[in-house]
Design a protein around this motif. Structure first.
Motif, PDB file in Angstrom:
ATOM      1  N   GLN A  52       0.831  -1.207   0.000  1.00 34.30           N
ATOM      2  CA  GLN A  52       0.000   0.000   0.000  1.00 34.30           C
ATOM      3  C   GLN A  52       0.865   1.257   0.000  1.00 34.30           C
ATOM      4  O   GLN A  52       0.559   2.232  -0.682  1.00 34.30           O
ATOM      5  CB  GLN A  52      -0.953   0.026   1.205  1.00 34.30           C
ATOM      6  CG  GLN A  52      -2.031  -1.020   1.152  1.00 34.30           C
ATOM      7  CD  GLN A  52      -1.721  -2.188   2.076  1.00 34.30           C
ATOM      8  OE1 GLN A  52      -0.593  -2.643   2.190  1.00 34.30           O
ATOM      9  NE2 GLN A  52      -2.751  -2.692   2.727  1.00 34.30           N
ATOM     10  N   MET A  53       1.943   1.234   0.767  1.00 31.55           N
ATOM     11  CA  MET A  53       2.841   2.385   0.796  1.00 31.55           C
ATOM     12  C   MET A  53       3.523   2.551  -0.556  1.00 31.55           C
ATOM     13  O   MET A  53       3.699   3.676  -1.031  1.00 31.55           O
ATOM     14  CB  MET A  53       3.880   2.234   1.904  1.00 31.55           C
ATOM     15  CG  MET A  53       4.776   3.445   2.069  1.00 31.55           C
ATOM     16  SD  MET A  53       3.892   4.993   2.438  1.00 31.55           S
ATOM     17  CE  MET A  53       3.385   4.687   4.101  1.00 31.55           C
ATOM     18  N   ALA A  54       3.873   1.450  -1.187  1.00 31.87           N
ATOM     19  CA  ALA A  54       4.494   1.518  -2.508  1.00 31.87           C
ATOM     20  C   ALA A  54       3.532   2.133  -3.523  1.00 31.87           C
ATOM     21  O   ALA A  54       3.950   2.915  -4.387  1.00 31.87           O
ATOM     22  CB  ALA A  54       4.951   0.139  -2.966  1.00 31.87           C
ATOM     23  N   LEU A  69       1.190   4.349  -2.902  1.00 34.13           N
ATOM     24  CA  LEU A  69       1.199   5.786  -2.618  1.00 34.13           C
ATOM     25  C   LEU A  69       2.474   6.424  -3.155  1.00 34.13           C
ATOM     26  O   LEU A  69       2.445   7.511  -3.732  1.00 34.13           O
ATOM     27  CB  LEU A  69       1.076   6.031  -1.109  1.00 34.13           C
ATOM     28  CG  LEU A  69       1.167   7.479  -0.639  1.00 34.13           C
ATOM     29  CD1 LEU A  69       0.037   8.324  -1.226  1.00 34.13           C
ATOM     30  CD2 LEU A  69       1.141   7.526   0.882  1.00 34.13           C
ATOM     31  N   CYS A  70       3.579   5.725  -2.994  1.00 32.06           N
ATOM     32  CA  CYS A  70       4.875   6.217  -3.466  1.00 32.06           C
ATOM     33  C   CYS A  70       4.863   6.437  -4.985  1.00 32.06           C
ATOM     34  O   CYS A  70       5.431   7.410  -5.472  1.00 32.06           O
ATOM     35  CB  CYS A  70       5.972   5.237  -3.064  1.00 32.06           C
ATOM     36  SG  CYS A  70       7.652   5.858  -3.249  1.00 32.06           S
ATOM     37  N   VAL A  71       4.197   5.561  -5.723  1.00 36.00           N
ATOM     38  CA  VAL A  71       4.085   5.722  -7.175  1.00 36.00           C
ATOM     39  C   VAL A  71       3.472   7.076  -7.504  1.00 36.00           C
ATOM     40  O   VAL A  71       4.013   7.850  -8.292  1.00 36.00           O
ATOM     41  CB  VAL A  71       3.238   4.592  -7.818  1.00 36.00           C
ATOM     42  CG1 VAL A  71       2.943   4.901  -9.284  1.00 36.00           C
ATOM     43  CG2 VAL A  71       3.927   3.246  -7.695  1.00 36.00           C
ATOM     44  N   GLY A  72       2.347   7.358  -6.897  1.00 37.60           N
ATOM     45  CA  GLY A  72       1.643   8.611  -7.181  1.00 37.60           C
ATOM     46  C   GLY A  72       2.448   9.839  -6.815  1.00 37.60           C
ATOM     47  O   GLY A  72       2.500  10.811  -7.586  1.00 37.60           O
ATOM     48  N   HIS A  93       9.859   1.127  -9.816  1.00 39.93           N
ATOM     49  CA  HIS A  93      10.111   0.106  -8.797  1.00 39.93           C
ATOM     50  C   HIS A  93       8.908  -0.044  -7.876  1.00 39.93           C
ATOM     51  O   HIS A  93       8.496  -1.161  -7.556  1.00 39.93           O
ATOM     52  CB  HIS A  93      11.351   0.455  -7.970  1.00 39.93           C
ATOM     53  CG  HIS A  93      12.631   0.164  -8.659  1.00 39.93           C
ATOM     54  ND1 HIS A  93      13.094  -1.114  -8.879  1.00 39.93           N
ATOM     55  CD2 HIS A  93      13.570   0.988  -9.166  1.00 39.93           C
ATOM     56  CE1 HIS A  93      14.251  -1.064  -9.502  1.00 39.93           C
ATOM     57  NE2 HIS A  93      14.561   0.207  -9.694  1.00 39.93           N
ATOM     58  N   CYS A  94       8.363   1.063  -7.447  1.00 42.37           N
ATOM     59  CA  CYS A  94       7.223   1.012  -6.532  1.00 42.37           C
ATOM     60  C   CYS A  94       5.988   0.422  -7.193  1.00 42.37           C
ATOM     61  O   CYS A  94       5.203  -0.264  -6.538  1.00 42.37           O
ATOM     62  CB  CYS A  94       6.942   2.400  -5.954  1.00 42.37           C
ATOM     63  SG  CYS A  94       8.168   2.872  -4.717  1.00 42.37           S
ATOM     64  N   SER A 100       4.064  -2.673  -5.586  1.00 37.65           N
ATOM     65  CA  SER A 100       2.638  -2.602  -5.236  1.00 37.65           C
ATOM     66  C   SER A 100       1.829  -3.700  -5.911  1.00 37.65           C
ATOM     67  O   SER A 100       0.803  -4.122  -5.386  1.00 37.65           O
ATOM     68  CB  SER A 100       2.066  -1.225  -5.587  1.00 37.65           C
ATOM     69  OG  SER A 100       2.004  -1.027  -6.981  1.00 37.65           O
ATOM     70  N   ARG A 101       2.312  -4.182  -7.028  1.00 39.26           N
ATOM     71  CA  ARG A 101       1.616  -5.256  -7.742  1.00 39.26           C
ATOM     72  C   ARG A 101       1.963  -6.635  -7.207  1.00 39.26           C
ATOM     73  O   ARG A 101       1.214  -7.585  -7.408  1.00 39.26           O
ATOM     74  CB  ARG A 101       1.954  -5.209  -9.231  1.00 39.26           C
ATOM     75  CG  ARG A 101       1.358  -4.032  -9.947  1.00 39.26           C
ATOM     76  CD  ARG A 101       1.767  -4.039 -11.396  1.00 39.26           C
ATOM     77  NE  ARG A 101       1.255  -2.865 -12.080  1.00 39.26           N
ATOM     78  CZ  ARG A 101       1.762  -2.376 -13.196  1.00 39.26           C
ATOM     79  NH1 ARG A 101       2.797  -2.965 -13.769  1.00 39.26           N
ATOM     80  NH2 ARG A 101       1.246  -1.317 -13.752  1.00 39.26           N
TER      81      ARG A 101
END
Length: 127
Positions: A69-71, A73-76, A104-105, A109-110
């Motif tokens: 979930q944090m990853a 958010l990190c993408v956005g 990477h994020c 996340s996937r």
């Protein structure tokens, strides 16, 4: 970190690099350039990006149940930061690392939490 595979190690390195780059850009580069680069909203975005990258790395490193979930958010945040820095110009390093970090994020996340827990060890745990 011995239980993380090479992709996770690469992601951790990119997350750390992105965090340091955005932090430095905010507090040195942008403040010195002034003008639009020093707008509070831009500085906050850079600091948000630095913080979310550092937090994502922490959660990934200890295989937190929340790392995916944090990853996400990190993408956005990384994508937004990279786009904003590209529009302002003179921030190529930040644009580049934010894009790599978002990639990477996105992968992290996937992958899901179960995938991180099931990754094979690359080294035996040290005694």
């Amino acid at each position: 970190m011995h239980q993380l595979d090479s992709k996770a190690h690469e992601a951790l390195a990119t997350l750390a690099h992105c965090s340091l780059t955005c932090h430095s850009m905010a507090l040195v580069h942008c403040l010195e350039l002034g003008g639009e680069h020093a707008r509070p909203q831009h500085i906050r975005l850079l600091l948000d990006c630095a913080a979310v990258c550092a937090t994502t790395a922490e959660l990934l490193a200890h295989k937190s149940q929340f790392h995916t979930q944090m990853a996400a958010l990190c993408v956005g945040i990384c994508e937004t930061c990279g786009e904003n820095c590209e529009k302002l110009g003179q921030m190529e390093d930040c644009v580049s690392v934010c894009r790599r970090c978002a990639e990477h994020c996105r992968e992290i996340s996937r992958s899901g939490h179960a995938a991180a827990l099931n990754q094979g060890a690359t080294h035996a745990p040290s005694s």
